[in-house]
Design a protein around this motif. Structure first.
Motif, mmCIF file in Angstrom:
data_model
loop_
_atom_site.group_PDB
_atom_site.id
_atom_site.type_symbol
_atom_site.label_atom_id
_atom_site.label_comp_id
_atom_site.label_asym_id
_atom_site.label_seq_id
_atom_site.Cartn_x
_atom_site.Cartn_y
_atom_site.Cartn_z
ATOM 1 N N UNK A 55 0.816 -1.219 0.000
ATOM 2 C CA UNK A 55 0.000 0.000 0.000
ATOM 3 C C UNK A 55 0.845 1.263 0.000
ATOM 4 N N UNK A 56 2.145 1.121 0.309
ATOM 5 C CA UNK A 56 3.039 2.268 0.287
ATOM 6 C C UNK A 56 3.668 2.480 -1.086
ATOM 7 N N UNK A 57 3.385 1.616 -2.056
ATOM 8 C CA UNK A 57 4.070 1.653 -3.344
ATOM 9 C C UNK A 57 3.667 2.879 -4.151
ATOM 10 N N UNK A 58 4.643 3.369 -4.907
ATOM 11 C CA UNK A 58 4.417 4.490 -5.810
ATOM 12 C C UNK A 58 4.522 3.994 -7.252
ATOM 13 N N UNK A 59 4.412 4.935 -8.198
ATOM 14 C CA UNK A 59 4.499 4.575 -9.618
ATOM 15 C C UNK A 59 5.848 3.937 -9.926
ATOM 16 N N UNK A 60 6.936 4.494 -9.389
ATOM 17 C CA UNK A 60 8.270 3.948 -9.645
ATOM 18 C C UNK A 60 8.390 2.524 -9.088
ATOM 19 N N UNK A 61 7.858 2.289 -7.895
ATOM 20 C CA UNK A 61 7.884 0.933 -7.321
ATOM 21 C C UNK A 61 7.186 -0.052 -8.239
ATOM 22 N N UNK A 62 6.023 0.347 -8.763
ATOM 23 C CA UNK A 62 5.260 -0.537 -9.637
ATOM 24 C C UNK A 62 6.001 -0.801 -10.939
ATOM 25 N N UNK A 63 6.639 0.217 -11.503
ATOM 26 C CA UNK A 63 7.379 0.031 -12.750
ATOM 27 C C UNK A 63 8.546 -0.930 -12.551
ATOM 28 N N UNK A 64 9.232 -0.813 -11.429
ATOM 29 C CA UNK A 64 10.337 -1.734 -11.154
ATOM 30 C C UNK A 64 9.835 -3.160 -10.954
ATOM 31 N N UNK A 65 8.656 -3.312 -10.359
ATOM 32 C CA UNK A 65 8.141 -4.659 -10.099
ATOM 33 C C UNK A 65 7.787 -5.408 -11.380
ATOM 34 N N UNK A 66 7.511 -4.686 -12.472
ATOM 35 C CA UNK A 66 7.174 -5.347 -13.740
ATOM 36 C C UNK A 66 8.325 -5.289 -14.743
ATOM 37 N N UNK B 297 12.754 13.232 -16.597
ATOM 38 C CA UNK B 297 12.945 14.171 -15.485
ATOM 39 C C UNK B 297 13.830 13.553 -14.410
ATOM 40 N N UNK B 298 13.643 12.263 -14.170
ATOM 41 C CA UNK B 298 14.460 11.573 -13.174
ATOM 42 C C UNK B 298 15.854 11.266 -13.713
ATOM 43 N N UNK B 299 15.926 10.790 -14.952
ATOM 44 C CA UNK B 299 17.208 10.375 -15.525
ATOM 45 C C UNK B 299 18.146 11.548 -15.761
ATOM 46 N N UNK B 300 17.611 12.692 -16.157
ATOM 47 C CA UNK B 300 18.452 13.839 -16.527
ATOM 48 C C UNK B 300 18.492 14.920 -15.449
ATOM 49 N N UNK B 301 17.441 14.991 -14.596
ATOM 50 C CA UNK B 301 17.374 16.069 -13.614
ATOM 51 C C UNK B 301 17.306 15.566 -12.176
ATOM 52 N N UNK B 302 17.106 14.255 -11.999
ATOM 53 C CA UNK B 302 17.017 13.713 -10.645
ATOM 54 C C UNK B 302 15.728 14.055 -9.941
ATOM 55 N N UNK B 303 14.653 14.341 -10.680
ATOM 56 C CA UNK B 303 13.380 14.721 -10.072
ATOM 57 C C UNK B 303 12.355 13.603 -10.265
#
Length: 337
Positions: free
Chosen positions: A248-259, A287-293
């Motif tokens: 229940x604490x998972x975010x979009x990034x967590x879900x993407x890594x899980x698949x 945004x994350x890969x180039x800016x760390x956001x």
């Protein structure tokens, strides 16, 4: 009728072990010698031996033979009932096992392999999902959204102190109830976390009047000790689209890594989070890969859908540049911006 009985007994005797192997004429002679010419006489012979047909069938099952074989051997043949039938040994040919099939590559690995183009360039960003760092696994603890809806599977921690001191860990059952040992059942499913404490105070004040005195003499606190897992759906350009149970604490990034992340045919820049048939946010992994956001990395809720559309138009950048690769462009982007 008699001939049919003879033929049935003959077929049974031929298919059994050598103990029962006799010619048809021998069977006829043996039956006649016993004065047995019909099935009714076989039953009469069983009665003479103080046996019913059901008893004979049970003995046949005990000896591992059919009922007809039992009649032919023990009733007609005169074999002692205490003598079990001889068992023949069947030698089966040894067939070597087939050679093992070469291991098949999983679909996920075959599809998610980084695609190279001319000049050895790769699509930018997809190797992010090759390894899953511990930092991207959902935490087991964290702040609870005040709007979180209590449901079956949640574990609540109830504290009461002051004039009365109690502490209970309460699991929400499949009907949506919790059972408080000193107060009975209380329905909590569907209540927002921010409203739960007030509702519990109103209910428990019937048993602990100090909760509503002025000033109060009994105090209450309720927290979530463990959140139930949620079910989300990841669809579009992924190796294994479908439903997933995650924290229940998972975010979009967590879900993407899980698949395993998007396929190289999927977009890294238009990942959509859909809730109640509405797009609530879009995630641009550049945004994350180039800016760390981590822009748009919201906490997921039950039945949320993450949709990864096909990759948009691309541009190849090579030569004396910092990151030669094949980049995806958004609809409003060009070489100037």
């Amino acid at each position: 009728m008699i001939k049919k009985t003879f033929l049935i007994l003959f077929a049974i005797l031929i298919s059994s072990s050598s103990l029962f192997a006799q010619t048809e004429q021998q069977i006829k002679d043996k039956l006649k010698s016993q004065g047995i010419t019909s099935s009714s006489q076989i039953k009469a012979e069983l009665q003479r031996r103080n046996m019913t047909e059901n008893d004979a069938r049970k003995l046949a099952e005990k000896y591992g033979i059919s009922y007809d074989q039992f009649i032919a051997s023990y009733i007609v043949g005169g074999t002692d009932l205490n003598t079990p039938p001889k068992k023949t040994t069947t030698i089966k040919p040894i067939i070597p096992p087939p050679p093992p099939n070469p291991p098949k590559k999983t679909v996920k690995k075959a599809i998610t392999k980084t695609v190279k183009k001319s000049g050895g360039l790769t699509y930018f960003g997809y190797n992010l999902f090759k390894n899953i760092p511990q930092s991207f696994k959902p935490t087991e603890i964290g702040p609870i959204d005040p709007g979180y809806i209590i449901g079956p599977g949640d574990v609540l921690q109830l504290y009461i102190w002051g004039a009365v001191e109690l502490q209970y860990q309460l699991t929400v059952d499949i009907q949506g109830n919790i059972f408080i040992p000193t107060a009975g059942q209380f329905f909590v499913s569907g209540i927002a976390y921010k409203d739960l404490q007030k509702k519990l105070i109103n209910y428990l004040s019937k048993f602990y009047q100090g909760l509503k005195t002025n000033p109060p003499k009994v105090f209450l606190d309720i927290t979530l000790a463990k959140l139930r897992p949620i079910r989300i759906f990841v669809l579009g350009e992924v190796a294994q689209p479908g439903g997933y149970n995650i924290s229940s604490y998972a975010t979009v990034f967590n879900a993407l890594y899980s698949v395993g992340g998007p396929l190289t045919s999927g977009s890294l820049r238009e990942i959509r989070v859909i809730r109640n048939n509405k797009v609530i946010t879009k995630v641009d992994l550049y945004d994350y890969l180039l800016k760390g956001k981590l822009i748009g990395d919201v906490r997921l809720q039950n039945n949320d859908m993450i949709f990864i559309p096909p990759r948009g138009k691309t541009v190849t950048i090579k030569g004396e540049v910092l990151r030669p690769a094949i980049y995806e462009l958004k609809g409003n982007e060009n070489l100037q911006k």
